[in-house]
Motif scaffolding. Structure first.
Motif, short mmCIF file in Angstrom:
data_model
loop_
_atom_site.label_atom_id
_atom_site.label_comp_id
_atom_site.label_asym_id
_atom_site.label_seq_id
_atom_site.Cartn_x
_atom_site.Cartn_y
_atom_site.Cartn_z
N GLU A 219 1.10 -1.05 -0.08
CA GLU A 219 0.16 -0.23 0.05
C GLU A 219 0.66 1.75 -0.27
OE1 GLU A 219 -2.63 -1.06 3.30
OE2 GLU A 219 -3.77 -1.82 2.40
N ALA A 220 2.27 1.35 0.24
CA ALA A 220 2.50 2.25 1.32
C ALA A 220 3.77 2.73 -0.29
CB ALA A 220 3.31 2.24 1.62
N ALA A 221 3.78 1.28 -1.21
CA ALA A 221 4.70 1.65 -2.57
C ALA A 221 3.63 2.16 -3.36
CB ALA A 221 5.24 -0.05 -2.63
N GLU A 222 2.55 1.65 -3.69
CA GLU A 222 1.22 2.42 -4.52
C GLU A 222 1.74 3.37 -4.18
OE1 GLU A 222 -1.61 -0.62 -3.90
OE2 GLU A 222 -1.73 -2.15 -5.21
N LYS A 223 1.08 3.96 -3.05
CA LYS A 223 0.82 5.43 -2.78
C LYS A 223 2.73 6.88 -3.43
CE LYS A 223 -1.46 5.21 1.65
NZ LYS A 223 -1.88 5.70 2.83
N VAL A 224 2.97 6.39 -2.98
CA VAL A 224 4.83 6.51 -3.89
C VAL A 224 4.39 6.80 -4.82
CG1 VAL A 224 7.14 6.76 -3.98
CG2 VAL A 224 6.13 6.42 -2.11
N LEU A 225 4.07 5.66 -5.95
CA LEU A 225 4.63 5.75 -7.53
C LEU A 225 2.59 6.33 -7.99
CD1 LEU A 225 4.52 4.09 -9.89
CD2 LEU A 225 3.03 2.18 -9.71
N VAL A 226 1.59 6.44 -6.99
CA VAL A 226 0.65 7.43 -8.08
C VAL A 226 1.61 8.63 -7.21
CG1 VAL A 226 -1.26 8.24 -6.71
CG2 VAL A 226 -1.04 5.90 -6.94
N ARG A 227 2.18 9.08 -6.84
CA ARG A 227 2.38 10.45 -6.28
C ARG A 227 3.49 10.54 -7.33
NH1 ARG A 227 4.19 10.29 -1.20
NH2 ARG A 227 6.37 9.75 -1.41
N THR A 228 4.60 9.39 -7.56
CA THR A 228 5.32 9.91 -8.51
C THR A 228 4.60 9.95 -10.22
OG1 THR A 228 6.77 8.66 -7.29
CG2 THR A 228 7.33 9.06 -9.51
N GLN A 229 4.02 9.64 -10.28
CA GLN A 229 3.54 9.92 -11.69
C GLN A 229 2.33 10.79 -11.69
OE1 GLN A 229 0.46 6.29 -11.09
NE2 GLN A 229 1.44 4.78 -12.33
N ARG A 230 2.23 11.46 -11.16
CA ARG A 230 1.09 13.04 -10.73
C ARG A 230 2.41 14.12 -10.80
NH1 ARG A 230 -1.93 12.03 -5.59
NH2 ARG A 230 -3.31 11.09 -5.89
N GLN A 231 3.74 13.57 -10.10
CA GLN A 231 4.42 14.30 -10.24
C GLN A 231 5.36 14.86 -11.87
OE1 GLN A 231 7.02 13.56 -7.54
NE2 GLN A 231 6.43 14.93 -5.97
N TYR A 232 4.77 13.29 -12.69
CA TYR A 232 6.37 13.34 -13.81
C TYR A 232 5.23 13.98 -14.44
CZ TYR A 232 6.61 11.08 -17.84
OH TYR A 232 6.88 10.94 -19.77
N VAL A 233 3.58 13.87 -14.44
CA VAL A 233 2.48 14.09 -15.46
C VAL A 233 2.71 16.26 -15.21
CG1 VAL A 233 -0.30 14.72 -15.77
CG2 VAL A 233 0.72 12.47 -15.40
N GLU A 234 3.15 16.47 -14.07
CA GLU A 234 3.11 17.93 -14.18
C GLU A 234 4.10 18.57 -14.78
OE1 GLU A 234 1.90 21.91 -13.14
OE2 GLU A 234 0.88 20.01 -12.86
N LEU A 235 5.93 17.59 -14.52
CA LEU A 235 6.64 17.86 -15.06
C LEU A 235 6.14 17.90 -16.60
CD1 LEU A 235 9.12 15.80 -12.75
CD2 LEU A 235 9.03 18.44 -12.89
N LYS A 236 5.69 17.21 -17.49
CA LYS A 236 5.97 16.89 -18.65
C LYS A 236 4.77 18.27 -19.27
CE LYS A 236 5.88 13.92 -22.23
NZ LYS A 236 6.17 14.86 -23.62
N LYS A 237 3.93 18.39 -18.64
CA LYS A 237 3.02 19.89 -19.11
C LYS A 237 4.32 21.09 -18.74
CE LYS A 237 -0.87 22.23 -16.89
NZ LYS A 237 -1.41 22.17 -16.44
N GLN A 238 4.53 21.10 -17.46
CA GLN A 238 5.65 21.66 -17.62
C GLN A 238 6.44 22.07 -18.89
OE1 GLN A 238 7.50 22.49 -13.74
NE2 GLN A 238 5.72 22.60 -12.60
N GLN A 239 7.45 20.67 -18.92
CA GLN A 239 8.56 20.95 -20.31
C GLN A 239 7.38 21.19 -21.26
OE1 GLN A 239 11.38 20.00 -19.85
NE2 GLN A 239 11.72 20.21 -22.26
N ASP A 240 6.35 21.46 -21.56
CA ASP A 240 6.19 21.54 -22.97
C ASP A 240 5.74 22.86 -22.99
OD1 ASP A 240 5.64 18.92 -23.74
OD2 ASP A 240 3.70 17.73 -23.26
N GLU A 241 5.13 23.35 -21.68
CA GLU A 241 4.89 24.47 -22.27
C GLU A 241 6.05 25.21 -22.39
OE1 GLU A 241 3.21 25.42 -18.36
OE2 GLU A 241 1.04 25.04 -18.94
N SER A 242 7.31 25.20 -21.39
CA SER A 242 9.03 25.30 -21.94
C SER A 242 9.09 25.87 -22.80
CB SER A 242 9.76 24.89 -20.87
OG SER A 242 9.24 25.45 -20.04
#
Length: 113
Positions: A71-94
């Motif tokens: 359960e802890a690993a799944e929470k970390v994975l979900v958080r990491t996926q959200r961060q990846y999507v946000e960084l990808k969005k910022q990269q596209d804007e840049s």
């Protein structure tokens, strides 16, 4: 005291091995199974637990610990996926901003038709 009588065996049916008969009689009539253990005959005493039964609480605890870790690993994975999507969005804007800057600074091209 219960007596064990030999019962006729149907054709094709194996007879009960003598070790099983002795084990059954001794375990019914005596709480001391040292003789059976020394003779290497398994006892059918309901008082003793098998190794599998003794291991069940330990296995259950390990399963619960693994569930918590999963359960802890799944929470970390979900958080990491959200961060990846946000960084990808910022990269596209840049990239869009960078392309606009490059187009403005390139001689001979005009941003106005």
């Amino acid at each position: 005291m219960e007596t064990m009588r030999a019962e006729p065996v149907a054709d094709g049916q194996p007879s009960l091995p003598s070790a099983d008969v002795v084990s059954k009689v001794l375990s019914q009539n005596s709480s001391n199974t040292t003789f059976l253990k020394n003779a290497g005959i398994p006892t059918s005493s309901s008082k003793s637990q098998s190794a599998g039964e003794e291991a069940l609480p330990v296995l259950h605890q390990q399963v619960e610990e693994l569930k918590k870790k999963t359960e802890a690993a799944e929470k970390v994975l979900v958080r990491t996926q959200r961060q990846y999507v946000e960084l990808k969005k910022q990269q596209d804007e840049s990239n869009v901003i960078l392309m606009k800057i490059l187009n403005l600074n390139t001689p001979g091209t005009s941003s106005h038709p």
